[in-house]
Design a protein around this motif. Structure first.
Motif, short mmCIF file in Angstrom:
data_model
loop_
_atom_site.label_atom_id
_atom_site.label_comp_id
_atom_site.label_asym_id
_atom_site.label_seq_id
_atom_site.Cartn_x
_atom_site.Cartn_y
_atom_site.Cartn_z
N ASP A 1 50.94 40.45 44.65
CA ASP A 1 51.78 41.31 43.81
C ASP A 1 52.04 40.66 42.46
O ASP A 1 51.91 41.28 41.41
N ALA B 1 50.32 38.31 40.97
CA ALA B 1 49.10 38.17 40.16
C ALA B 1 48.71 39.51 39.54
O ALA B 1 48.33 39.57 38.37
N LEU B 2 48.84 40.59 40.31
CA LEU B 2 48.42 41.90 39.79
C LEU B 2 49.38 42.38 38.70
O LEU B 2 48.94 42.91 37.68
N GLU B 3 50.68 42.21 38.93
CA GLU B 3 51.64 42.60 37.89
C GLU B 3 51.42 41.75 36.64
O GLU B 3 51.48 42.24 35.52
N SER C 1 48.72 40.52 35.66
CA SER C 1 47.49 40.89 34.96
C SER C 1 47.77 41.97 33.92
O SER C 1 47.20 41.96 32.83
N ILE C 2 48.69 42.91 34.26
CA ILE C 2 49.01 43.97 33.31
C ILE C 2 49.70 43.39 32.08
O ILE C 2 49.40 43.76 30.93
N THR D 1 49.48 40.31 30.95
CA THR D 1 48.47 39.58 30.17
C THR D 1 47.63 40.56 29.34
O THR D 1 47.37 40.33 28.16
N ALA D 2 47.21 41.64 30.00
CA ALA D 2 46.34 42.60 29.32
C ALA D 2 47.06 43.23 28.13
O ALA D 2 46.48 43.39 27.06
N ASP D 3 48.35 43.59 28.32
CA ASP D 3 49.10 44.19 27.21
C ASP D 3 49.26 43.21 26.06
O ASP D 3 49.15 43.57 24.89
N MET E 1 47.16 40.86 25.39
CA MET E 1 45.85 40.78 24.74
C MET E 1 45.65 41.94 23.77
O MET E 1 45.17 41.76 22.65
N ALA F 1 41.29 45.91 28.17
CA ALA F 1 41.92 44.65 28.58
C ALA F 1 42.52 44.75 29.98
O ALA F 1 42.32 43.86 30.80
N ARG F 2 43.22 45.88 30.26
CA ARG F 2 43.88 46.00 31.57
C ARG F 2 42.89 45.96 32.71
O ARG F 2 43.11 45.31 33.73
N VAL G 1 41.44 42.32 33.10
CA VAL G 1 42.31 41.31 33.70
C VAL G 1 42.56 41.62 35.17
O VAL G 1 42.58 40.71 36.00
N THR G 2 42.71 42.91 35.51
CA THR G 2 42.88 43.25 36.93
C THR G 2 41.65 42.82 37.73
O THR G 2 41.76 42.26 38.82
N VAL H 1 41.73 39.19 38.33
CA VAL H 1 42.65 38.78 39.40
C VAL H 1 42.00 39.00 40.77
O VAL H 1 42.02 38.12 41.64
N LYS I 1 48.59 48.16 47.10
CA LYS I 1 49.08 47.43 45.92
C LYS I 1 48.29 47.85 44.68
O LYS I 1 48.86 48.07 43.61
N ARG J 1 49.17 51.41 43.68
CA ARG J 1 50.50 51.41 43.05
C ARG J 1 50.39 50.98 41.60
O ARG J 1 50.99 51.57 40.69
N LEU J 2 49.59 49.93 41.38
CA LEU J 2 49.40 49.41 40.03
C LEU J 2 48.80 50.50 39.14
O LEU J 2 49.22 50.70 37.99
N TYR K 1 51.02 52.12 36.03
CA TYR K 1 50.64 51.89 34.64
C TYR K 1 49.64 52.93 34.13
O TYR K 1 49.17 52.82 33.00
N MET L 1 46.47 53.52 34.77
CA MET L 1 45.23 52.94 34.26
C MET L 1 44.02 53.47 35.03
O MET L 1 44.13 53.98 36.13
#
Lengths: 289, 231
Positions: free
Chosen positions: A189, A191-193, A195-196, A198-200, A202, B57-58, B61-62, B65, B217, B220-221, B225, B227
């Motif tokens: 959780d 790491a995935l949160e 990542s968003i 980090t991406a924003d 970037m 980017a999103r 990075v996902t 991960v 998970k 949900r992401l 967001y 995406m």
């Protein structure tokens, strides 16, 4: 790893050398070329690894024996019969062939061992970063995240211990697995949160708006050009001189070696020679003080 | 025509047949080099498609991960000989799509070899793990009702034993055999069978336990967001 002059060269020089060394190694099955490969790869591997290298080389001996010994069981061509296994001939030629293939495999593993130590991930990205920008960025992020995940995982486990939910040796296996799953879930959780976020970040800094530039720590020097030139000439020599042929089954035939073998030997010794040159220079400069 | 299309056509109709032709013409042991070049040439279109799409980017990075989780599961081996990496690659493919699944598997295999050692097996592992992610994504990405952990586990087990494992064993065939014959290949596949079953069981167990939580998970992401709606 020790200080090594060849590792300090430009990644392109390193890459081309390993391309040549491994490429020739898998294609030429002439026993003398193979021996030259073993000397070159083994010597450089030991220079890089030091005394630990012997352990790895000793570990490759059983691999050699197994591959060499198994080959005649499946390849039954050949004239000189040693004995029969389950009614199938076990021939000397096939055993020689097995030894050649096993030798090639062992030398290739040693070269790849050297490659892993010399061409590190930053050098790889430096080489291919502009060719495959998205993939190399992905690679860098993945490699960075591994230690990051390990550290965060330990933090989560420690935090759980603080509130009395930690797992110790006294817990049952079921509790241990449940605890591990909880840590893993929280880690994923996070790491995935992350990542968003980090991406924003970037995106805010303009990722994807223009062609990406990259920081380069390596520069092509005169020595690099000279080395690449020498490697090109030597590789052409190996290809043009011929005499690399050898067939094992059904009949043993080995071409008589030409001066191509010498070119091949010099090619393979390039990193070792650079290492020695640096060592001698260092010695002279020390004794000059 | 787009540049990537031209590149793909060139690969498909010139480079790959050319490699095959050259491999049969040359005397000597060219099996390994020819087969590895084939594998690399087959992977290029996948990578090219990912590059030319210019991932946001999103997404990038996902994917990183998920890839890092897959690599970590291979590097930090908690139980000996238990390799959940393929399962995590498959889950990434299911959640993010076939193309992302391929990239996750291929980059994951490449990155994890920085922790072990790069070797003659690297391109084959990249292809095999990438293909695992690609297959999973192609089959389950858009089909939510099929995402039953038990069904996924059964599917994962058979995919590894029948497709991914033999693909990895092909590397052994081309590297250490002196003559390529069906008999030799069959001997290697038989020898690798027990190992592939072990790998398949690890994958099935991981899918059974982790596919639901990990997929939820990721879903949900995506919802939170907004995406990857387009992909």
């Amino acid at each position: 790893m020790r200080y090594d002059a060849f590792s300090k060269c430009h990644p392109l020089t390193n890459f081309l050398f390993f391309l040549g060394a491994i490429g020739f190694c898998v294609v030429i099955q002439h026993p003398m070329y193979l021996a030259a490969g073993a000397v070159g790869a083994g010597g450089y591997y030991l220079l890089l690894k030091g005394r630990d290298g012997w352990k790895r080389i000793a570990g490759l001996v059983p691999v050699f024996v197994v591959i060499a010994g198994l080959n005649p069981l499946l390849n039954t061509y050949g004239e000189r019969l040693l004995f029969t296994v389950f009614g199938r001939p076990y021939t000397l030629e096939a055993l020689y062939y097995g030894m050649a293939v096993a030798g090639m495999f062992v030398v290739m593993i040693l070269w790849f061992g050297c490659y892993s130590m010399v061409l590190t991930s930053d050098k790889f990205v430096c080489l291919f970063g502009s060719l495959i920008p998205a993939l190399s960025l992905l690679l860098v992020m993945v490699l960075r995240m591994i230690p990051n995940l390990a550290r965060k995982g330990k933090q989560i486990a420690d935090a759980r211990t603080c509130i009395g939910k930690g797992v110790t040796g006294a817990n049952s296996a079921k509790e241990k697995i449940a605890g591990g799953m909880q840590v893993l879930s929280a880690l994923t959780d996070w790491a995935l949160e992350g990542s968003i976020i980090t991406a924003d970040a970037m995106r805010c800094r303009g990722y994807g708006t223009a062609k990406r530039t990259s920081f380069r720590i390596y520069r092509m020097t005169t020595r690099d050009w000279a080395l690449i030139g020498a490697m090109g000439v030597l590789a052409a020599g190996v290809l043009l001189a011929g005499g690399t042929g050898a067939t094992f089954t059904p009949e043993l035939w080995i071409a008589s070696p030409t001066w191509g073998l010498a070119a091949y030997g010099v090619f393979l010794l390039i990193p070792t020679l650079l290492y020695l040159q640096e060592a001698v220079q260092w010695h002279i400069s020390i004794s000059g003080i | 025509m787009r540049k990537s299309t031209i590149c793909n056509l060139l690969l498909l109709f010139v480079l790959i047949p050319g490699t095959l032709f050259l491999g049969t013409q040359l005397s000597g042991r060219w099996y390994y080099l020819t087969s590895t070049m084939m594998i690399v040439e087959v992977m290029i279109p996948f990578f090219l498609a990912f590059e030319t799409r210019r991932p946001q980017a999103r997404e990038l990075v996902t994917l990183a991960v998920m890839c890092a989780l897959a690599v970590a599961s291979r590097v930090v081996m908690l139980i000996p000989n238990f390799k959940p990496m393929t399962a995590i690659v498959m889950i990434s493919g299911i959640a993010l799509g076939a193309q992302s699944g391929f990239v996750c598997g291929a980059v994951g295999a490449f990155a994890s070899n920085f922790f072990f050692s790069q070797g003659p097996w690297t391109p084959w592992q990249m292809m095999a793990y990438g293909f695992a992610g690609f297959l999973a994504g192609g089959l389950f990405h858009k089909r939510f009702p099929l995402r039953n952990p038990a069904a996924l586990a059964v599917w994962g087990f058979f995919t590894i034993v029948l497709v991914i494992g033999p693909l990895l064993d092909c590397c052994t065939v081309f590297t250490v055999s002196s003559r390529i014959t069906w008999k030799y290949a069959l001997a290697v596949f038989t020898a690798g069978f027990a190992y592939n079953v072990q790998h398949g069981i690890a994958c099935a167990v991981t899918l059974l336990l982790f596919s639901r939580p990990l997929l939820s998970k990721l879903e949900r992401l995506k919802t939170k967001y907004g995406m990857m709606d387009a992909g």
